[in-house]
Design a protein around this motif. Structure first.
Motif, PDB file in Angstrom:
ATOM      1  N   MET A   1       0.835  -1.171   0.000  1.00 30.30           N
ATOM      2  CA  MET A   1       0.000   0.000   0.000  1.00 30.30           C
ATOM      3  C   MET A   1       0.879   1.233   0.000  1.00 30.30           C
ATOM      4  O   MET A   1       1.820   1.313   0.766  1.00 30.30           O
ATOM      5  CB  MET A   1      -0.897  -0.011   1.223  1.00 30.30           C
ATOM      6  N   GLU A   2       0.508   2.156  -0.868  1.00 31.39           N
ATOM      7  CA  GLU A   2       1.358   3.321  -1.030  1.00 31.39           C
ATOM      8  C   GLU A   2       0.720   4.620  -0.575  1.00 31.39           C
ATOM      9  O   GLU A   2       1.384   5.650  -0.557  1.00 31.39           O
ATOM     10  CB  GLU A   2       1.775   3.446  -2.491  1.00 31.39           C
ATOM     11  N   SER A   3      -0.553   4.599  -0.223  1.00 29.75           N
ATOM     12  CA  SER A   3      -1.206   5.853   0.153  1.00 29.75           C
ATOM     13  C   SER A   3      -2.183   5.623   1.308  1.00 29.75           C
ATOM     14  O   SER A   3      -2.589   4.498   1.583  1.00 29.75           O
ATOM     15  CB  SER A   3      -1.964   6.436  -1.044  1.00 29.75           C
ATOM     16  N   VAL A   4      -2.547   6.716   1.941  1.00 28.93           N
ATOM     17  CA  VAL A   4      -3.538   6.654   3.012  1.00 28.93           C
ATOM     18  C   VAL A   4      -4.864   6.145   2.455  1.00 28.93           C
ATOM     19  O   VAL A   4      -5.546   5.342   3.101  1.00 28.93           O
ATOM     20  CB  VAL A   4      -3.686   8.044   3.676  1.00 28.93           C
ATOM     21  N   ILE A   5      -5.217   6.556   1.269  1.00 31.11           N
ATOM     22  CA  ILE A   5      -6.463   6.084   0.642  1.00 31.11           C
ATOM     23  C   ILE A   5      -6.448   4.567   0.509  1.00 31.11           C
ATOM     24  O   ILE A   5      -7.427   3.895   0.844  1.00 31.11           O
ATOM     25  CB  ILE A   5      -6.688   6.771  -0.720  1.00 31.11           C
ATOM     26  N   GLU A   6      -5.334   4.013   0.051  1.00 34.48           N
ATOM     27  CA  GLU A   6      -5.232   2.557  -0.090  1.00 34.48           C
ATOM     28  C   GLU A   6      -5.314   1.856   1.267  1.00 34.48           C
ATOM     29  O   GLU A   6      -5.921   0.784   1.375  1.00 34.48           O
ATOM     30  CB  GLU A   6      -3.925   2.182  -0.790  1.00 34.48           C
ATOM     31  N   ILE A   7      -4.735   2.465   2.283  1.00 30.59           N
ATOM     32  CA  ILE A   7      -4.791   1.888   3.631  1.00 30.59           C
ATOM     33  C   ILE A   7      -6.232   1.857   4.126  1.00 30.59           C
ATOM     34  O   ILE A   7      -6.722   0.832   4.604  1.00 30.59           O
ATOM     35  CB  ILE A   7      -3.886   2.680   4.596  1.00 30.59           C
ATOM     36  N   GLY A  31     -13.650   8.913   9.194  1.00 30.92           N
ATOM     37  CA  GLY A  31     -12.783   8.176   8.271  1.00 30.92           C
ATOM     38  C   GLY A  31     -12.654   8.882   6.938  1.00 30.92           C
ATOM     39  O   GLY A  31     -11.568   8.960   6.358  1.00 30.92           O
ATOM     40  N   SER A  32     -13.753   9.443   6.467  1.00 28.53           N
ATOM     41  CA  SER A  32     -13.746  10.180   5.205  1.00 28.53           C
ATOM     42  C   SER A  32     -12.880  11.434   5.293  1.00 28.53           C
ATOM     43  O   SER A  32     -12.167  11.770   4.350  1.00 28.53           O
ATOM     44  CB  SER A  32     -15.175  10.553   4.826  1.00 28.53           C
ATOM     45  N   ASP A  33     -12.910  12.105   6.434  1.00 30.36           N
ATOM     46  CA  ASP A  33     -12.067  13.285   6.631  1.00 30.36           C
ATOM     47  C   ASP A  33     -10.586  12.922   6.491  1.00 30.36           C
ATOM     48  O   ASP A  33      -9.826  13.623   5.817  1.00 30.36           O
ATOM     49  CB  ASP A  33     -12.298  13.912   8.007  1.00 30.36           C
ATOM     50  N   MET A  34     -10.178  11.827   7.135  1.00 26.84           N
ATOM     51  CA  MET A  34      -8.775  11.412   7.057  1.00 26.84           C
ATOM     52  C   MET A  34      -8.423  10.992   5.635  1.00 26.84           C
ATOM     53  O   MET A  34      -7.328  11.276   5.146  1.00 26.84           O
ATOM     54  CB  MET A  34      -8.493  10.288   8.048  1.00 26.84           C
ATOM     55  N   ARG A  35      -9.368  10.327   4.969  1.00 31.71           N
ATOM     56  CA  ARG A  35      -9.154   9.897   3.582  1.00 31.71           C
ATOM     57  C   ARG A  35      -8.942  11.115   2.688  1.00 31.71           C
ATOM     58  O   ARG A  35      -8.030  11.142   1.868  1.00 31.71           O
ATOM     59  CB  ARG A  35     -10.357   9.084   3.121  1.00 31.71           C
ATOM     60  N   ARG A  37      -7.971  14.175   3.568  1.00 37.05           N
ATOM     61  CA  ARG A  37      -6.714  14.848   3.926  1.00 37.05           C
ATOM     62  C   ARG A  37      -5.495  14.050   3.488  1.00 37.05           C
ATOM     63  O   ARG A  37      -4.409  14.593   3.329  1.00 37.05           O
ATOM     64  CB  ARG A  37      -6.629  15.057   5.440  1.00 37.05           C
ATOM     65  N   GLY A  38      -5.693  12.732   3.359  1.00 36.37           N
ATOM     66  CA  GLY A  38      -4.567  11.876   3.019  1.00 36.37           C
ATOM     67  C   GLY A  38      -3.597  11.735   4.175  1.00 36.37           C
ATOM     68  O   GLY A  38      -2.410  11.514   3.979  1.00 36.37           O
ATOM     69  N   SER A  39      -4.143  11.845   5.389  1.00 37.42           N
ATOM     70  CA  SER A  39      -3.297  11.802   6.578  1.00 37.42           C
ATOM     71  C   SER A  39      -4.059  11.181   7.742  1.00 37.42           C
ATOM     72  O   SER A  39      -5.220  11.507   7.966  1.00 37.42           O
ATOM     73  CB  SER A  39      -2.861  13.223   6.939  1.00 37.42           C
ATOM     74  N   ILE A  40      -3.373  10.311   8.464  1.00 36.74           N
ATOM     75  CA  ILE A  40      -3.946   9.660   9.639  1.00 36.74           C
ATOM     76  C   ILE A  40      -3.125  10.101  10.850  1.00 36.74           C
ATOM     77  O   ILE A  40      -1.912   9.845  10.896  1.00 36.74           O
ATOM     78  CB  ILE A  40      -3.889   8.124   9.512  1.00 36.74           C
ATOM     79  N   PRO A  41      -3.743  10.759  11.820  1.00 36.97           N
ATOM     80  CA  PRO A  41      -2.985  11.149  13.012  1.00 36.97           C
ATOM     81  C   PRO A  41      -2.339   9.930  13.688  1.00 36.97           C
ATOM     82  O   PRO A  41      -2.938   8.859  13.787  1.00 36.97           O
ATOM     83  CB  PRO A  41      -4.047  11.790  13.916  1.00 36.97           C
ATOM     84  N   VAL A  42      -1.123  10.119  14.149  1.00 41.14           N
ATOM     85  CA  VAL A  42      -0.329   9.039  14.738  1.00 41.14           C
ATOM     86  C   VAL A  42      -1.034   8.378  15.922  1.00 41.14           C
ATOM     87  O   VAL A  42      -0.860   7.181  16.150  1.00 41.14           O
ATOM     88  CB  VAL A  42       1.070   9.560  15.142  1.00 41.14           C
ATOM     89  N   VAL A  43      -1.857   9.114  16.630  1.00 42.16           N
ATOM     90  CA  VAL A  43      -2.549   8.559  17.801  1.00 42.16           C
ATOM     91  C   VAL A  43      -3.400   7.330  17.431  1.00 42.16           C
ATOM     92  O   VAL A  43      -3.614   6.447  18.266  1.00 42.16           O
ATOM     93  CB  VAL A  43      -3.395   9.647  18.509  1.00 42.16           C
ATOM     94  N   TYR A  44      -3.837   7.227  16.180  1.00 41.90           N
ATOM     95  CA  TYR A  44      -4.667   6.102  15.744  1.00 41.90           C
ATOM     96  C   TYR A  44      -3.850   4.928  15.199  1.00 41.90           C
ATOM     97  O   TYR A  44      -4.383   3.846  14.982  1.00 41.90           O
ATOM     98  CB  TYR A  44      -5.676   6.551  14.684  1.00 41.90           C
ATOM     99  N   LEU A  64       2.523   2.714   7.294  1.00 44.05           N
ATOM    100  CA  LEU A  64       1.938   4.018   7.617  1.00 44.05           C
ATOM    101  C   LEU A  64       2.948   5.146   7.422  1.00 44.05           C
ATOM    102  O   LEU A  64       2.622   6.191   6.839  1.00 44.05           O
ATOM    103  CB  LEU A  64       1.397   4.009   9.047  1.00 44.05           C
ATOM    104  N   VAL A  65       4.170   4.940   7.862  1.00 45.99           N
ATOM    105  CA  VAL A  65       5.208   5.968   7.688  1.00 45.99           C
ATOM    106  C   VAL A  65       5.452   6.225   6.204  1.00 45.99           C
ATOM    107  O   VAL A  65       5.487   7.379   5.763  1.00 45.99           O
ATOM    108  CB  VAL A  65       6.518   5.550   8.399  1.00 45.99           C
ATOM    109  N   ARG A  66       5.626   5.161   5.427  1.00 43.17           N
ATOM    110  CA  ARG A  66       5.887   5.340   3.989  1.00 43.17           C
ATOM    111  C   ARG A  66       4.752   6.083   3.293  1.00 43.17           C
ATOM    112  O   ARG A  66       4.997   6.953   2.453  1.00 43.17           O
ATOM    113  CB  ARG A  66       6.137   3.989   3.321  1.00 43.17           C
ATOM    114  N   ALA A  67       3.513   5.757   3.638  1.00 37.29           N
ATOM    115  CA  ALA A  67       2.361   6.437   3.019  1.00 37.29           C
ATOM    116  C   ALA A  67       2.382   7.932   3.331  1.00 37.29           C
ATOM    117  O   ALA A  67       2.094   8.765   2.469  1.00 37.29           O
ATOM    118  CB  ALA A  67       1.056   5.813   3.490  1.00 37.29           C
TER     119      ALA A  67
END
Length: 82
Positions: A1-7, A31-35, A37-44, A64-67
């Protein structure tokens, strides 16, 4: 997986992803908001990694880091004002 969307998609889409992150009110919107933005806060991340591990989905901290690094590299940098 290469992107937050794919994750997020690999984890079942925005609503399922929001539930994995622990949202009980409007998990799809969160979930849609994070999708978007293309970013997932580290807390999750620990919740995501644990869910993926128990469901044999190939997502770990490295994924997650690579994405997020790919996102940072693809985001245009605004020139500084003079």
């Amino acid at each position: 997986m290469e992107s937050v969307i794919e994750i997020i998609d690999a984890l079942g889409g925005s609503t399922a992803f929001g539930r994995i992150c622990g949202f009980t009110k409007n998990p799809g919107a969160r979930g849609s908001d994070m999708r978007q933005r293309g970013s997932i806060p580290v807390v999750y991340w620990p919740l995501i990694v644990e869910h993926a591990r128990t469901h044999d989905i190939a997502i770990d901290n490295d994924v997650l880091v690579r994405a997020h690094l790919r996102r940072e590299r693809s985001t245009p940098v605004e020139p500084e004002a003079a």
